[in-house]
Every structure is written in structure tokens, then in C-alpha cells.
Design a protein around this motif. Structure first.
Motif, short mmCIF file in Angstrom:
data_model
loop_
_atom_site.label_atom_id
_atom_site.label_comp_id
_atom_site.label_asym_id
_atom_site.label_seq_id
_atom_site.Cartn_x
_atom_site.Cartn_y
_atom_site.Cartn_z
N LEU A 189 0.75 -1.22 0.07
CA LEU A 189 0.09 0.02 -0.09
C LEU A 189 0.75 1.33 0.05
CD1 LEU A 189 -2.93 -1.12 2.63
CD2 LEU A 189 -3.05 -1.20 0.08
N LEU A 190 0.73 2.00 -1.07
CA LEU A 190 1.46 3.22 -1.14
C LEU A 190 0.36 4.33 -1.19
CD1 LEU A 190 4.32 1.97 -3.77
CD2 LEU A 190 4.68 1.95 -1.27
N SER A 191 0.94 5.45 -1.03
CA SER A 191 0.39 6.84 -1.36
C SER A 191 0.38 7.02 -2.95
CB SER A 191 0.89 7.87 -0.45
OG SER A 191 1.95 8.36 -0.88
N ARG A 192 0.03 8.01 -3.38
CA ARG A 192 -0.29 8.49 -4.87
C ARG A 192 1.33 8.73 -4.94
NH1 ARG A 192 -3.45 13.14 -8.44
NH2 ARG A 192 -1.95 12.83 -10.18
N LYS A 193 2.00 9.66 -4.16
CA LYS A 193 3.22 10.28 -4.63
C LYS A 193 4.36 9.19 -4.31
CE LYS A 193 2.07 14.07 -5.86
NZ LYS A 193 2.08 14.25 -7.57
N GLU A 194 4.28 8.17 -3.46
CA GLU A 194 5.08 7.19 -3.10
C GLU A 194 5.11 6.14 -4.39
OE1 GLU A 194 4.51 6.88 1.82
OE2 GLU A 194 3.62 5.41 0.41
N TYR A 195 3.77 5.93 -4.71
CA TYR A 195 3.77 5.05 -6.32
C TYR A 195 4.56 5.81 -7.45
CZ TYR A 195 1.95 2.78 -10.24
OH TYR A 195 2.03 2.27 -11.31
N ASP B 119 9.27 24.48 -8.93
CA ASP B 119 10.46 25.62 -9.02
C ASP B 119 10.08 26.57 -7.79
OD1 ASP B 119 11.54 24.44 -11.39
OD2 ASP B 119 10.37 25.63 -12.54
N GLU B 120 8.97 26.69 -7.50
CA GLU B 120 8.39 27.66 -6.58
C GLU B 120 8.78 27.24 -5.10
OE1 GLU B 120 4.31 28.08 -7.51
OE2 GLU B 120 4.63 28.55 -9.52
N VAL B 121 9.22 26.15 -4.61
CA VAL B 121 9.48 25.76 -3.37
C VAL B 121 10.96 25.95 -2.93
CG1 VAL B 121 7.82 23.57 -3.94
CG2 VAL B 121 10.39 23.22 -4.13
N ASP B 122 10.70 26.35 -1.54
CA ASP B 122 11.97 26.65 -0.86
C ASP B 122 13.16 25.58 -0.56
OD1 ASP B 122 11.32 29.32 -1.25
OD2 ASP B 122 10.02 29.23 0.87
N SER B 123 12.29 24.44 -0.16
CA SER B 123 13.37 23.14 0.40
C SER B 123 12.69 21.98 -0.51
CB SER B 123 13.53 23.03 1.61
OG SER B 123 12.30 22.46 2.07
N PHE B 124 13.55 20.73 -0.32
CA PHE B 124 12.84 19.62 -0.81
C PHE B 124 12.62 18.62 0.25
CE2 PHE B 124 15.54 20.94 -4.46
CZ PHE B 124 15.03 20.86 -5.35
N ASP B 125 12.53 19.12 1.51
CA ASP B 125 11.98 18.56 2.65
C ASP B 125 11.04 17.54 2.52
OD1 ASP B 125 14.07 19.64 3.86
OD2 ASP B 125 12.74 20.77 5.23
N PHE B 126 9.92 17.82 1.60
CA PHE B 126 8.70 16.92 1.36
C PHE B 126 9.00 15.84 0.48
CE2 PHE B 126 8.72 20.14 -1.98
CZ PHE B 126 8.40 19.38 -2.95
N LEU C 227 13.76 14.39 -9.92
CA LEU C 227 12.62 13.89 -9.21
C LEU C 227 11.26 14.90 -9.05
CD1 LEU C 227 11.45 10.95 -8.03
CD2 LEU C 227 12.73 11.82 -6.09
N GLY C 228 11.71 15.94 -8.40
CA GLY C 228 10.82 16.65 -8.06
C GLY C 228 9.97 17.30 -9.11
N GLU C 229 10.72 17.71 -10.25
CA GLU C 229 9.96 17.93 -11.42
C GLU C 229 8.88 16.93 -11.93
OE1 GLU C 229 13.08 19.41 -14.23
OE2 GLU C 229 13.34 21.30 -13.03
N HIS C 230 9.47 15.93 -12.02
CA HIS C 230 8.68 14.83 -12.74
C HIS C 230 7.60 14.32 -11.90
CE1 HIS C 230 9.26 12.31 -16.19
NE2 HIS C 230 8.30 11.34 -15.77
N VAL C 231 7.79 14.46 -10.65
CA VAL C 231 6.49 13.69 -9.75
C VAL C 231 5.44 15.07 -9.44
CG1 VAL C 231 5.91 12.58 -7.72
CG2 VAL C 231 7.89 11.91 -9.11
N VAL D 83 19.58 9.56 -10.53
CA VAL D 83 18.38 10.70 -10.54
C VAL D 83 18.54 11.64 -9.56
CG1 VAL D 83 15.96 10.97 -9.90
CG2 VAL D 83 16.75 8.81 -10.78
N SER D 84 18.65 13.00 -9.94
CA SER D 84 18.69 14.19 -8.97
C SER D 84 17.48 14.68 -8.14
CB SER D 84 19.14 15.33 -9.90
OG SER D 84 18.30 15.95 -10.55
N LYS D 85 17.65 15.31 -7.17
CA LYS D 85 16.50 15.82 -6.62
C LYS D 85 15.66 16.52 -7.32
CE LYS D 85 19.06 17.33 -3.22
NZ LYS D 85 20.00 16.69 -3.44
N THR D 86 16.21 17.26 -8.04
CA THR D 86 15.44 18.30 -8.91
C THR D 86 14.57 17.60 -10.07
OG1 THR D 86 17.05 20.16 -8.54
CG2 THR D 86 15.57 20.56 -10.39
#
Length: 225
Positions: free
Chosen positions: A149-155, A184-191, A174-178, A169-172
Motif C-alpha cells: 500500500l503506497l500513497s499516490r506520490k510514493e507510487y 520551481d516555487e518551493v524553498d526546500s526539498f524536505d517534502f 525527481l521533484g519536477e517529474h512527480v 536521479v537528481s532531487k530536482t
């Protein structure tokens, strides 16, 4: 999976966005040739839905640019121009499919799923990696035949790693793709860190024979046990 929809007709654009997001795709849009050109130079997509009749340019030129960029995304031409010459030109320039307007959304979904299977998963409907099995159409993941069982973003994160299993895979990226270009508007990648932490924990608890390894200062890579 991330889709770029290039369409200038507002009603058609709105219907397609609603239908595709209902299928759990991340959808970005461009309504002009220039906006589309800017996006294909900055972001990566799994599939591009391309109307070749744009107010400020010819969509076939975008196909030529994608070919010059050696882009790996699938392209489906979605156009009211249903001439044989347009079909041949588009396919010769690297389009994967050609869907004439008008069409049923069910057919659009089937075409998108088909090209994604061919491009991303070697034509297979089911992806099997060691003891993990993924059904992208059902968005279902099993480990040792037990449902994970995964959340939508985990999947979405897991599927992105699987489709890029031999790449760092870079953090950027991954973030752009998912999450789309809003990243581009977020201040950190903590989420992102939080989602990956939860995903790694679930994979480990269920005994999945693969691991998402962090590469310090760079990003992540999927490793097989």
C-alpha cells in the motif's frame, strides 16, 4: 507519469487536462508554439500530446526540435488535420502515434498507455523486478505477491525510479517529474525527502529486493538486491 499537453483550443485543453489528471498523470500545458518550445528545453516528460496547428507555429517543427535534442519522451500527435501527408510527416519525424480529432477520451488513454509501455517498459503490461511486481495501469505494487500500500506520490516516485533504473536521479529531476513545474516555487526539498523515507521504509518492511540509495549531494539511484 508526466505529460505535456500542447493544445491551443481552451475547451479541448480543459477536457483533456481533467481526463488525464483523473487517470493520475501529472499534466502540464502549453497553448502556444513558443511556450511549448520553452518547456521541452527545460523539462523532461514521459509523453507529449501535440496539436500541430498552433497559433504561432507548426507543431511539426517541435518534433524536429525534439529529435535534435535526442529527447526520449513519447509523442502522440493529436490534431484535426487528418491528412495522410501530416501523418507521414509526423511519424517520419519521430512521433509514436497520431490521433485525429474528434476522439473519445477512452481512446486517448489507451494510446497514452500503449506508447508508455513501449517506451518505458519494453512493451510489458506488468513490470517485474526481482520479487517486486508493478501494474502501471492499475497503479498496484506487489512484493512476494502481497499488495504494498503506497500513497499516490510514493507510487509515482517508485515508478519514476523503475523507469530510470540505470540512471542516477537528481532531487530536482525527481521533484519536477512527480510534482510538475510547480517544484520551481518551493524553498526546500524536505517534502521529497519525507516521501522517499516512507517509501524506503515500506519497501524494506515488505522485503523488497531493491533499494533506493541516496548519493550524497547528488540524488538517488535504484539498486537491486
Amino acid at each position: 507519469m508526466k505529460i505535456l499537453l500542447i493544445e491551443d483550443e481552451p475547451a479541448m485543453l480543459d477536457n483533456m487536462v481533467k481526463s488525464l489528471t483523473g487517470e493520475k498523470y501529472v499534466v502540464e500545458t502549453a497553448t502556444t508554439f513558443r511556450a511549448a518550445m520553452d518547456k521541452i528545453h527545460v523539462y523532461d516528460y514521459d509523453c507529449i500530446l501535440l496539436d500541430i496547428s498552433l497559433p504561432d507555429g507548426n507543431g511539426l517543427v517541435l518534433l524536429e526540435e525534439l529529435k535534435a535534442l535526442d529527447a526520449a519522451q513519447s509523442v502522440i500527435i493529436v490534431s484535426a488535420r487528418d491528412s495522410v501527408d501530416d501523418r507521414v510527416a509526423g511519424l517520419n519525424l519521430g512521433a509514436d502515434d497520431y490521433l485525429p480529432k474528434p476522439f473519445h477520451m477512452a481512446e486517448l488513454h489507451a494510446r497514452v498507455k500503449s506508447v508508455l509501455r513501449r517506451r518505458k517498459f519494453e512493451g510489458s503490461r506488468i513490470i517485474e523486478i526481482n520479487n517486486l511486481r508493478v501494474d502501471p495501469e492499475e497503479r498496484a505494487v506487489h512484493v512476494n505477491d502481497q499488495l504494498l500500500l503506497l500513497s499516490r506520490k510514493e507510487y509515482d516516485i517508485l515508478l519514476y525510479f523503475i523507469s530510470n533504473r540505470n540512471r542516477l536521479v537528481s532531487k530536482t529531476a525527481l521533484g519536477e517529474h512527480v510534482w510538475g513545474d510547480q517544484i520551481d516555487e518551493v524553498d526546500s526539498f524536505d517534502f521529497i525527502y519525507s516521501q522517499i523515507k516512507n517509501l524506503r521504509k515500506k519497501l524494506k518492511e515488505h522485503g523488497a529486493q531493491l533499494e533506493i540509495q541516496a548519493i550524497y549531494g547528488i540524488g538517488y539511484k535504484l539498486l537491486l538486491a
